[in-house]
Design a protein around this motif. Structure first.
Motif, PDB file in Angstrom:
ATOM      1  N   GLY A 127      -4.816 -12.527  13.029  1.00  0.00           N
ATOM      2  CA  GLY A 127      -4.799 -13.236  11.757  1.00  0.00           C
ATOM      3  C   GLY A 127      -3.567 -14.094  11.597  1.00  0.00           C
ATOM      4  N   SER A 128      -3.255 -14.414  10.344  1.00  0.00           N
ATOM      5  CA  SER A 128      -2.250 -15.441  10.078  1.00  0.00           C
ATOM      6  C   SER A 128      -0.971 -14.887   9.469  1.00  0.00           C
ATOM      7  N   ARG A 129      -0.610 -13.654   9.790  1.00  0.00           N
ATOM      8  CA  ARG A 129       0.645 -13.139   9.242  1.00  0.00           C
ATOM      9  C   ARG A 129       1.823 -13.710  10.039  1.00  0.00           C
ATOM     10  N   PRO A 130       2.992 -13.814   9.402  1.00  0.00           N
ATOM     11  CA  PRO A 130       4.162 -14.337  10.108  1.00  0.00           C
ATOM     12  C   PRO A 130       4.521 -13.470  11.317  1.00  0.00           C
ATOM     13  N   LEU A 131       4.929 -14.096  12.369  1.00  0.00           N
ATOM     14  CA  LEU A 131       5.270 -13.403  13.598  1.00  0.00           C
ATOM     15  C   LEU A 131       6.380 -12.377  13.348  1.00  0.00           C
ATOM     16  N   GLY A 132       6.128 -11.141  13.774  1.00  0.00           N
ATOM     17  CA  GLY A 132       7.134 -10.094  13.666  1.00  0.00           C
ATOM     18  C   GLY A 132       7.184  -9.387  12.330  1.00  0.00           C
ATOM     19  N   VAL A 133       6.315  -9.771  11.372  1.00  0.00           N
ATOM     20  CA  VAL A 133       6.321  -9.150  10.047  1.00  0.00           C
ATOM     21  C   VAL A 133       5.167  -8.155   9.952  1.00  0.00           C
ATOM     22  N   ARG A 134       5.494  -6.942   9.556  1.00  0.00           N
ATOM     23  CA  ARG A 134       4.482  -5.890   9.451  1.00  0.00           C
ATOM     24  C   ARG A 134       4.514  -5.274   8.057  1.00  0.00           C
ATOM     25  N   ALA A 135       3.389  -4.786   7.607  1.00  0.00           N
ATOM     26  CA  ALA A 135       3.308  -4.074   6.324  1.00  0.00           C
ATOM     27  C   ALA A 135       3.402  -2.585   6.600  1.00  0.00           C
ATOM     28  N   VAL A 136       4.479  -1.980   6.127  1.00  0.00           N
ATOM     29  CA  VAL A 136       4.699  -0.543   6.317  1.00  0.00           C
ATOM     30  C   VAL A 136       5.054   0.064   4.960  1.00  0.00           C
ATOM     31  N   PRO A 137       4.167   0.917   4.404  1.00  0.00           N
ATOM     32  CA  PRO A 137       2.830   1.288   4.907  1.00  0.00           C
ATOM     33  C   PRO A 137       1.817   0.184   4.646  1.00  0.00           C
ATOM     34  N   GLY A 138       0.703   0.256   5.329  1.00  0.00           N
ATOM     35  CA  GLY A 138      -0.370  -0.725   5.191  1.00  0.00           C
ATOM     36  C   GLY A 138      -1.054  -0.978   6.522  1.00  0.00           C
ATOM     37  N   GLU A 139      -0.291  -1.272   7.530  1.00  0.00           N
ATOM     38  CA  GLU A 139      -0.867  -1.601   8.826  1.00  0.00           C
ATOM     39  C   GLU A 139      -1.724  -0.451   9.362  1.00  0.00           C
ATOM     40  N   GLY A 140      -2.942  -0.781   9.771  1.00  0.00           N
ATOM     41  CA  GLY A 140      -3.842   0.207  10.344  1.00  0.00           C
ATOM     42  C   GLY A 140      -4.654   0.991   9.344  1.00  0.00           C
ATOM     43  N   LEU A 141      -4.433   0.775   8.049  1.00  0.00           N
ATOM     44  CA  LEU A 141      -5.177   1.522   7.037  1.00  0.00           C
ATOM     45  C   LEU A 141      -6.463   0.792   6.662  1.00  0.00           C
ATOM     46  N   SER A 155      -6.303 -14.451   4.214  1.00  0.00           N
ATOM     47  CA  SER A 155      -6.219 -14.259   5.667  1.00  0.00           C
ATOM     48  C   SER A 155      -4.920 -13.554   6.042  1.00  0.00           C
ATOM     49  N   GLU A 156      -3.822 -13.961   5.416  1.00  0.00           N
ATOM     50  CA  GLU A 156      -2.540 -13.314   5.701  1.00  0.00           C
ATOM     51  C   GLU A 156      -2.560 -11.852   5.266  1.00  0.00           C
ATOM     52  N   LEU A 157      -3.090 -11.591   4.072  1.00  0.00           N
ATOM     53  CA  LEU A 157      -3.156 -10.217   3.569  1.00  0.00           C
ATOM     54  C   LEU A 157      -3.970  -9.328   4.505  1.00  0.00           C
ATOM     55  N   ARG A 158      -5.132  -9.799   4.922  1.00  0.00           N
ATOM     56  CA  ARG A 158      -5.983  -8.997   5.810  1.00  0.00           C
ATOM     57  C   ARG A 158      -5.289  -8.755   7.145  1.00  0.00           C
ATOM     58  N   ALA A 159      -4.504  -9.716   7.602  1.00  0.00           N
ATOM     59  CA  ALA A 159      -3.798  -9.556   8.880  1.00  0.00           C
ATOM     60  C   ALA A 159      -2.768  -8.436   8.826  1.00  0.00           C
ATOM     61  N   TYR A 160      -2.178  -8.220   7.658  1.00  0.00           N
ATOM     62  CA  TYR A 160      -1.188  -7.135   7.550  1.00  0.00           C
ATOM     63  C   TYR A 160      -1.828  -5.756   7.746  1.00  0.00           C
ATOM     64  N   PHE A 161      -3.108  -5.634   7.416  1.00  0.00           N
ATOM     65  CA  PHE A 161      -3.786  -4.350   7.606  1.00  0.00           C
ATOM     66  C   PHE A 161      -4.302  -4.169   9.038  1.00  0.00           C
ATOM     67  N   ILE A 187       1.456  -7.159  -1.670  1.00  0.00           N
ATOM     68  CA  ILE A 187       0.195  -6.493  -2.006  1.00  0.00           C
ATOM     69  C   ILE A 187      -0.214  -5.559  -0.880  1.00  0.00           C
ATOM     70  N   ALA A 188      -0.024  -5.969   0.365  1.00  0.00           N
ATOM     71  CA  ALA A 188      -0.341  -5.088   1.497  1.00  0.00           C
ATOM     72  C   ALA A 188       0.503  -3.820   1.440  1.00  0.00           C
ATOM     73  N   GLU A 189       1.773  -3.960   1.123  1.00  0.00           N
ATOM     74  CA  GLU A 189       2.648  -2.781   1.038  1.00  0.00           C
ATOM     75  C   GLU A 189       2.269  -1.897  -0.146  1.00  0.00           C
ATOM     76  N   GLN A 190       1.988  -2.521  -1.299  1.00  0.00           N
ATOM     77  CA  GLN A 190       1.633  -1.728  -2.480  1.00  0.00           C
ATOM     78  C   GLN A 190       0.346  -0.939  -2.248  1.00  0.00           C
ATOM     79  N   PHE A 191      -0.664  -1.605  -1.717  1.00  0.00           N
ATOM     80  CA  PHE A 191      -1.936  -0.908  -1.516  1.00  0.00           C
ATOM     81  C   PHE A 191      -1.905  -0.025  -0.278  1.00  0.00           C
TER      82      PHE A 191
END
Length: 343
Positions: A159-173, A147-153, A98-102
């Motif tokens: 937050g509670s996202r898995p260590l080393g996992v990033r949402a691209v695109p998504g992060e920082g938006l 909590s995990e979803l919000r952490a990706y942004f 969902i983080a990647e899609q949005f």
């Protein structure tokens, strides 16, 4: 002014569209997507603030199951109206997806995307099992998934996202997240997190006022929101006469009747009378469910809407209007827009 407090008028309240992308008897999903975009273009012209689409599955009369794709379809065909989900049922999905899609949607249509999230499955049990295969969720993990979803942004990785996992695109938006609900659970969670809250009063009217009280009393200011912000969902059917509006609204009543009976189907044409289609018990249940669904001419709608404003102190309204004839649906939304501009 009353006691120094300004009383809200309809013109003070933004309005939006909630579209289930209905598939009508005798039509196809392709027809539904054409009508959805046409309605969105008109809604933009008439001054509606948002155009939200809802995730449902395994329903013959609902075409918006791949919600993110339909959001992109609408956003690509419009210019300024905010487009989003009302909502994405987070328990059906991995938060990273969902983080990647949005994140993709926000990158394509910057400053126009809303992410409304629900906890319910939006489907029957069989479809829920098919959707959640491998996710191991029954909806109870919604706070953790959120909590995990919000952490990706979050660009800082909080937050509670898995260590080393990033949402691209998504992060920082900066994608506004709304919590949607029809009970107190999401209301309290939205308040505690300082997020905007939308209540589905068009099908859960009994819980509206308690949920709003719970949200406001539990609200804590956040980086997203400094004070509570409530959007109330309404069913509304407008026409030039009360009689025509009530006739048009029988399509939605037939849809609710099917839900009460535990079945789904395509949106049906209106009928002159529901008598003979429902039992007395079903009529009573349905009429109670439609306490925040209005059918009438502009004058009748205005009277009831002002009552709802006083009851709820809503910051926004989002209008669901299941009308079989597309031109009649357009006319209904146009009348509603005029009502909010002029009063």
């Amino acid at each position: 002014m009353t006691g120094g407090i300004k009383v809200k008028q309809l013109r003070d309240i933004p309005i939006s569209v909630l579209d289930l992308a209905p598939i009508k008897e005798g039509s196809t999903a392709a027809d539904s997507f054409h009508n959805t975009l046409d309605l969105a273009r008109h809604a933009e012209e008439w001054g509606y603030k948002r155009y939200w689409l809802a995730e449902h599955h395994n329903m013959a009369g609902v075409a918006s199951s791949a919600t993110s794709l339909v959001i992109s379809h609408v956003a690509a065909g419009t210019h300024s109206i905010r487009v989003g989900s009302g909502g994405i049922m987070l328990s059906n999905h991995a938060p990273l997806m969902i983080a990647e899609q949005f994140g993709t949607l926000e990158s394509l249509y910057p400053g126009r995307i809303d992410l409304g999230l629900g906890r319910a499955p939006g489907s029957d049990q069989a479809a829920s099992r098919a959707l959640r295969r491998g996710l191991g969720s029954d909806g109870s993990e919604f706070p953790e998934q959120l909590s995990e979803l919000r952490a990706y942004f979050d660009p800082n990785g909080a937050g509670s996202r898995p260590l080393g996992v990033r949402a691209v695109p998504g992060e920082g938006l900066n994608i506004p997240i709304w919590l949607l609900g029809s009970s107190g659970f999401s209301a309290q969670l939205a308040g505690q997190l300082g997020l905007p809250f939308a209540f589905a009063s068009h099908f859960a009217p009994d819980y509206l006022l308690p949920a709003l009280q719970l949200y406001r009393s539990s609200f804590k200011p956040s980086a997203a929101l400094s004070k509570p912000h409530v959007m109330v969902g309404l069913g509304a059917t407008a026409a030039d006469t009360v009689e025509e509006a009530r006739r048009l609204a029988t399509s939605q009543q037939q849809q609710f009747l099917n839900i009460i009976r535990g079945r789904t189907g395509m949106l049906q044409p209106p009928v002159d009378s529901m008598d003979g289609l429902w039992s007395m018990q079903e009529k009573a249940i349905l009429q109670n469910k439609q306490n925040y669904s209005i059918a009438g001419d502009p004058s009748a709608l205005q009277e009831r809407l002002l009552q709802i404003v006083e009851e709820t102190d809503a910051d926004e309204f989002i209008i669901a209007s299941q009308i079989f004839d597309h031109s009649a649906q357009l006319h209904s939304y146009e009348l509603i827009a005029q009502l909010f501009k002029e009063n």
